[in-house]
Design an enzyme around this catalytic site. Sequence first.
Site, PDB file in Angstrom:
ATOM      1  N   ASP A  46       0.821  -1.205   0.000  1.00  0.00           N
ATOM      2  CA  ASP A  46       0.000   0.000   0.000  1.00  0.00           C
ATOM      3  C   ASP A  46       0.863   1.266   0.000  1.00  0.00           C
ATOM      4  O   ASP A  46       1.645   1.470   0.935  1.00  0.00           O
ATOM      5  CB  ASP A  46      -0.922  -0.018   1.232  1.00  0.00           C
ATOM      6  CG  ASP A  46      -2.142   0.861   1.028  1.00  0.00           C
ATOM      7  OD1 ASP A  46      -2.179   1.596   0.033  1.00  0.00           O
ATOM      8  OD2 ASP A  46      -3.057   0.802   1.871  1.00  0.00           O
ATOM      9  N   ASP A  47       0.720   2.072  -1.031  1.00  0.00           N
ATOM     10  CA  ASP A  47       1.408   3.376  -1.106  1.00  0.00           C
ATOM     11  C   ASP A  47       2.934   3.267  -1.115  1.00  0.00           C
ATOM     12  O   ASP A  47       3.621   4.189  -0.666  1.00  0.00           O
ATOM     13  CB  ASP A  47       1.013   4.285   0.080  1.00  0.00           C
ATOM     14  CG  ASP A  47      -0.396   4.829  -0.041  1.00  0.00           C
ATOM     15  OD1 ASP A  47      -1.112   4.448  -0.970  1.00  0.00           O
ATOM     16  OD2 ASP A  47      -0.785   5.644   0.819  1.00  0.00           O
ATOM     17  N   CYS A  85      -5.658   4.128  -4.412  1.00  0.00           N
ATOM     18  CA  CYS A  85      -5.822   2.692  -4.134  1.00  0.00           C
ATOM     19  C   CYS A  85      -7.061   2.073  -4.757  1.00  0.00           C
ATOM     20  O   CYS A  85      -6.967   1.047  -5.428  1.00  0.00           O
ATOM     21  CB  CYS A  85      -5.810   2.378  -2.653  1.00  0.00           C
ATOM     22  SG  CYS A  85      -6.054   3.737  -1.551  1.00  0.00           S
ATOM     23  N   HIS A 146     -11.066  -2.458   0.218  1.00  0.00           N
ATOM     24  CA  HIS A 146     -11.277  -1.096  -0.268  1.00  0.00           C
ATOM     25  C   HIS A 146     -11.992  -0.996  -1.613  1.00  0.00           C
ATOM     26  O   HIS A 146     -11.804  -0.034  -2.362  1.00  0.00           O
ATOM     27  CB  HIS A 146      -9.941  -0.325  -0.324  1.00  0.00           C
ATOM     28  CG  HIS A 146     -10.126   1.145  -0.050  1.00  0.00           C
ATOM     29  ND1 HIS A 146      -9.097   2.055  -0.082  1.00  0.00           N
ATOM     30  CD2 HIS A 146     -11.240   1.861   0.243  1.00  0.00           C
ATOM     31  CE1 HIS A 146      -9.555   3.260   0.182  1.00  0.00           C
ATOM     32  NE2 HIS A 146     -10.858   3.168   0.387  1.00  0.00           N
ATOM     33  N   ASP A 350      -0.099  -0.445  -4.902  1.00  0.00           N
ATOM     34  CA  ASP A 350      -1.311   0.053  -5.558  1.00  0.00           C
ATOM     35  C   ASP A 350      -1.145   1.430  -6.188  1.00  0.00           C
ATOM     36  O   ASP A 350      -1.900   1.803  -7.084  1.00  0.00           O
ATOM     37  CB  ASP A 350      -2.512   0.032  -4.595  1.00  0.00           C
ATOM     38  CG  ASP A 350      -2.274   0.846  -3.330  1.00  0.00           C
ATOM     39  OD1 ASP A 350      -1.158   1.379  -3.138  1.00  0.00           O
ATOM     40  OD2 ASP A 350      -3.215   0.962  -2.529  1.00  0.00           O
TER      41      ASP A 350
END
Length: 600
Positions: A46-47, A85, A146, A350
């Site tokens: 993530d990120d 995301c 998400h 993502d």
Amino acid sequence: MYTTKKKTCIWKLVALLLFLDGVGMALSAEVDVETRPPNVVLFIMDDVGMGDIGCFGNHTIKTPNIDGLARDGARLTQHMAFSMCTPSRAALMTGRLPVRYGFGSKHPMRVFMFSSSHGGLPSNETTIAELLKGSGYATALIGKWHLGISCKENNSCSDPNSQGFDYFFGLPVTNFRDCGTDNIIPVLWGMSKKVTLSEMLTNLAIACVFAFLLAGTKLIGLRGFIFFMVVALAGNILLACRDDIRSNCVLMENHSIVEQPLLLNEHLTERLHSRAIQFVEQNQNQPFLLVMSFVQAHTALFNNKEFRNHSVHGYYGDNIEEMDWSVGEVLKSLKRLGLEEKTFVYLTSDNGGHVEEFTDAGERQGGWNGVYKGGKTNTWEGGIRVPAIVKYPGHIPLDTVVSQPTHLPDVLPTVARVTGAQLPDDRVYDGRDMMPLLTHADHAEKQEILHEFMFHYCGGFLNAARYTPQNGDTTYKLHYASSHLVPGIHGVMGCFDVFACECEGNSVDRHDPPLVYDLSSDPSEVNPLDSNDPKVKIVIRKVNEAVATHRKSLPRNTDHQFTGSNLMSRPWERPRCGRFPHFTCTDPYLDQLKKLNGEI
Ligand SMILES: *[C@@H]1O[C@H](CO)[C@@H](O)[C@H](O)[C@H]1NC(C)=O
Ligand SMILES: *[C@@H]1O[C@H](CO)[C@@H](O)[C@H](O)[C@H]1NC(C)=O
């Protein structure tokens, strides 16, 4: 290579025939294993930016497990995601661009904000999990989802279980700053973890009695009373909003909440990968799909004790290194069970690092995008170029680099190819099978370009595109609109005026003619080419034509998923656990783990 493998296999069979009584059974088991399609493991970080990982050129961060994966397979150095995301994950799950199914938002909001938001991945999109379930795979998603968890009237639900995953354990929405113990909004002094309706009503009642008494003693008049009540009400609304963000900070197992509030610092990473490993163990005798979708390194940052001050890059670096450990634990379990050679592994992020993430004290808490400009939320390279690795023993040569453009939607067709699953033929796929590229990664220059054109959306707006001519070794990138970056903390360039870049509006620069960069010689997008140069004019014309053709392939009407009414919070629809008034519960496995570690 394959013939020798087959030969040893035949010898193994002969040995079995000679030594075993239950010859028939042994034979069928052996044949079964050999013809069984590969397992698929997808790691989604993530990120995490291009500059955050050892094997992508960061020599001071310690990511030995991810680096090992790269040594055993191919590193994709021009792998493109979307800038946030939700759309990115949707593209990975479906093989299709987010704009094809209402995930291209025309509003500033481009992701789901609340567990009670409506909208989500439409049920007629075929996810990678549904695809593989059709081929008899066991499927699990561990970590962040998400993509919406709501259900519409006609039972069309978006939650992981309804989208093809037999098992889900993780966060229905995402990690937010508010899930952490830092960064508590100061307005909420004294307020601990969560606010319930009963607490709000109690607050209001106390305020009411207090104001009434004051009014009674003539200390405040009627106006004072009203003012008091308005302030109390506003305070409560603020609390409710904050509580709503916090209502995302939960762990779910399938449809139930098993932990509320989320205990980030309590072995969360380990609890997630333990579930993943358990799933692998339980399904070792059949093909499986495991999507390991990390909660790190999004803020709120969190670490288990052992990883605090583990890196030389502060809290953020500690998060990356803990996540790398987690990748290693899952890979180790595959090895231990003898599944390593039969498993296709992919790892990516993502979107790029979130460069605007700083603490009030000025500590960077977002990812690092290396030489690439911009970051998460915009379509500069830093926002959409992500680290990616594919390992498929016996098929992808070791330690190779694929430098031509690929993107997240390619994963589904690639997985379809290696598992023999049949793609539906009633829709447009934007992804393409990467296997021809990956299997010949060691002489990539002779390869056909998979994506001559690629379209970079910011929400629902096509703000940039790239063009890689078939017989050239150049990739051009055109910006029709680009986020206006301004210097922020420590001189970092980002959308510091708005925190998250917008896709249109005042903070976006429009370019007509488009800005053109030659990424091969200018990966940092600093020197736009002269748009009057005849060669550049041809490039612009070609890309414009491709954009027009692409637009024609889009559906006229899509159900937009990010409408205001979908996104708004509905506190009464929030999933909860436990009882009124506190609604709390804790993952039962946490106690076991703590006992195991001698912590309790
Ligand atoms: C390595 O990653 C850390 C953590 O993001 C970052 O602070 C550092 O600048 C990176 N170093 C390089 C050389 O990219
Ligand atoms: C899914 O359903 C929507 C609404 O009926 C429709 O517009 C869309 O084309 C469908 N998508 C696919 C892939 O069939």
